[in-house]
Write an enzyme that holds these catalytic residues in place. Structure first.
Site, PDB file in Angstrom:
ATOM      1  N   SER A  67     -18.356 -24.291-107.551  1.00 58.31           N
ATOM      2  CA  SER A  67     -17.696 -24.860-108.725  1.00 58.31           C
ATOM      3  C   SER A  67     -18.552 -26.008-109.271  1.00 58.31           C
ATOM      4  CB  SER A  67     -16.273 -25.305-108.381  1.00 58.31           C
ATOM      5  OG  SER A  67     -15.513 -25.540-109.537  1.00 58.31           O
TER       6      SER A  67
ATOM      7  N   ASP B 237     -12.332 -14.734-110.721  1.00 59.76           N
ATOM      8  CA  ASP B 237     -12.249 -16.196-110.787  1.00 59.76           C
ATOM      9  C   ASP B 237     -11.413 -16.621-111.989  1.00 59.76           C
ATOM     10  OD1 ASP B 237     -12.836 -19.019-111.099  1.00 59.76           O
ATOM     11  OD2 ASP B 237     -14.597 -18.698-109.841  1.00 59.76           O
TER      12      ASP B 237
ATOM     13  N   HIS C 233     -11.449 -18.088-107.320  1.00 58.34           N
ATOM     14  CA  HIS C 233     -12.168 -19.352-107.237  1.00 58.34           C
ATOM     15  C   HIS C 233     -11.964 -19.974-105.859  1.00 58.34           C
ATOM     16  CE1 HIS C 233     -14.308 -22.554-109.378  1.00 58.34           C
ATOM     17  NE2 HIS C 233     -13.614 -23.404-108.639  1.00 58.34           N
TER      18      HIS C 233
END
Length: 546
Positions: free
Chosen positions: A208, A440, A478
């Site tokens: 991320s 995601d 994610h």
């Protein structure tokens, strides 16, 4: 045999000062794998050992720790230190180094997440790491990380405090990545003093924001790290923020926000329509590019909201906007022109707790029950853009920002880490493993597809294939947050070690689902796993297809 990488330890790290400063010029014959922990206590870190401007630093505490890491009892020296800013009003960079007994002469730096603001756990595994293999510290790695130059408020939600953006040095430490190099240089200085030797290899891993940081170190300091693992990277941070602001405006309109029941309806409908496109029904959309779900099939009679079993016209428009590219009609200095949208119509789940789009429509003030990305936008407007904590973030229109355009353009230069020319990193011997989950819900995999395509265009296919692998994991979301359709688990670190240290590139890797007893081939983009025959829970029953 691992090759020595002294050429990667820069002059800033190996600079000669007075013996009282505690700096080693070369590794003496007494090099050891047991850290000299006591000798590091309160040690000063000279500004000269860091290649970017600081006021030096100092160790604030040391302690010999014994912890269970990946099921193994690990003894290590934990060193906490501060790196002091140039601007006395800026916060210090708080960092931590874990120095194991039985050091394997490797080092690993971890990236952060969101707005950072806390030191990542130096005992953690790499993103999408294997559940059946030790974390780096348990393997004998010296590990280190920092808060990127600011501490978040204890009352803020994790990684969602952007208030540090009011200070220019703190902003560039985080957004431009300056804190990364400062932390790396200071950590290697402490490591050299602890073991009387420099590491053979230095790696970086993050997801991320940490994935953006991983790409940043490869772009900006091509000789600082031997290998990098970048997972679900928010590399074009400003571009994504503009899209999130656009979606915040749309979702704040009357009756536009699809609540939890509607989110469930949409997700189940997409899975039902697209699951079998890869040849098998397994609740995983392995070929998202072939999934073209039309939310209009869920339209309520007359387009009005008549209950949880359908979508209103306003909700269909919102879901379509979330899943479509957002292009802004003005140039920004980074050169970015659009964000590709999120895959909510091809397998992503809006309901993911905390990281999804929440249970409450965005409003002013922004509810904490709104999605993570919407709150991220709110913090950015208040502290990065307007620098007014009371500003209504919904009053900024990313399509027509008016007085804020010049500030947006400036911020793009430090937040979009979009230099796809990785030739300096590759030609220095660096290797990059790039990972993203196809489902995601917070950072779009389409964006990473774009970055990878740019690298191949600039660097060339042959040189890219020699130093970079990009894998999209079907069904993975994610950071394996919540209960993803496929919880990715792969030993990318061993693959990276073999590539960097032995010249063995990844070959036919297999990714496991940590929540289910099944495996899949890890296909290099743009390939995806297509079922052919046999046990649908076994990777051997699939082939990588285009």
């Amino acid at each position: 045999m691992r090759r020595k990488t002294a050429r990667r330890i820069t002059a800033a790290t190996a600079i000669v000062l007075l013996p009282a400063a505690g700096i080693l010029t070369t590794a003496p014959a007494g090099a050891t794998t047991a850290p000299g922990c006591a000798g590091l206590d309160q040690m000063k870190i000279p500004a000269s050992v860091m290649s970017l401007p600081t006021s030096g630093g100092q160790v604030t505490s040391t302690a010999v720790m014994t912890s269970v890491v990946s099921g193994k009892i690990v003894q290590y020296c934990q060193v906490d230190a501060d790196i002091f800013p140039v601007d006395h009003t800026a916060p210090a960079i708080k960092m931590r180094v874990a120095l194991p007994y039985g050091w394997n002469r490797r080092a690993m730096m971890f990236g952060g997440g969101g707005y950072d603001g806390s030191i990542p756990d130096v005992t953690e595994n790499v993103p999408f790491g294997p559940t059946n293999e030790p974390a780096p510290l348990a393997r004998g790695y010296a590990t280190f990380a920092s808060d990127s130059g600011h501490e978040q408020s204890p009352t803020a939600l994790p990684s969602l405090d952007g208030s540090f953006g009011m200070n220019d040095e703190a902003l560039t430490n985080f957004a431009a990545g300056d804190a990364l190099k400062k932390t790396r240089d200071a950590s290697l200085f402490l490591l050299r003093n602890a073991y009387q030797e420099q590491p053979d290899e230095v790696y970086f891993a993050g997801g991320s924001t940490g994935g953006r940081e991983a790409l940043d170190v490869a772009q900006r300091w091509p000789t600082a790290f031997n290998g990098v693992i970048s997972a679900y990277p928010a590399w074009n941070n400003l571009a994504e923020i503009l899209d999130l602001g656009y979606l915040a405006q749309i979702l704040s309109q009357p009756d536009a926000f699809p609540g939890p029941d509607k989110q469930t309806l949409l997700y189940n409908s997409v899975i039902s329509a697209c699951d079998g496109l890869d040849g098998v029904k397994d609740n995983v959309v392995s070929n998202p590019d072939a999934c073209h779900f039309d939310p209009r099939v869920l339209r309520c009679p007359d387009g009005a909201d008549t209950g949880p079993g359908c979508l209103s016209d306003a909700q269909i428009a919102a879901v379509t906007a979330m899943s479509s590219p957002f292009r802004w009609p003005y140039p920004v200095a980074s050169g970015e022109t659009q964000y590709p949208g999120f895959p909510f119509l091809s397998g992503s789940d809006m309901r993911t707790p905390f990281l999804g789009f929440g249970t409450t429509a965005p409003a002013n003030p922004m509810p904490q029950t709104s999605g993570y990305g919407l709150q991220y936008w709110d913090q950015w407007v208040k502290y990065f853009l307007t620098r007014d904590p009371n500003y209504n973030s919904l009053a900024v229109d990313p399509r027509n920002p008016g007085e804020w355009l010049s500030r947006i353009s400036y911020l793009s230069t430090i937040e979009d880490r979009n230099n796809a020319d990785l030739r300096p990193f590759f030609r220095a011997g660096g290797k990059l493993v790039l990972l993203h989950g196809a489902a995601d819900e917070l950072v779009s995999p389409r964006s990473t597809n774009d970055y990878y395509t740019r690298v191949r265009t600039i660097v060339g296919a042959q040189e890219t294939d020699a130093s970079l692998r990009y894998y999209v994991v079907p069904g993975a979301n994610h950071a394996n947050f919540g209960t993803p359709a496929f919880a990715a688990s792969w030993d990318s670190l061993t693959a990276l070690e073999n590539w960097v240290e032995k010249g063995q590139s990844p070959s036919n890797p297999v990714v496991a689902d940590a929540n289910h007893n099944r495996t899949r081939p890890l296909c290099a983009y743009p390939e995806w796993p297509r079922y052919r025959a046999g046990d649908p829970n076994s990777a051997s029953s699939f082939v990588c297809a285009r």
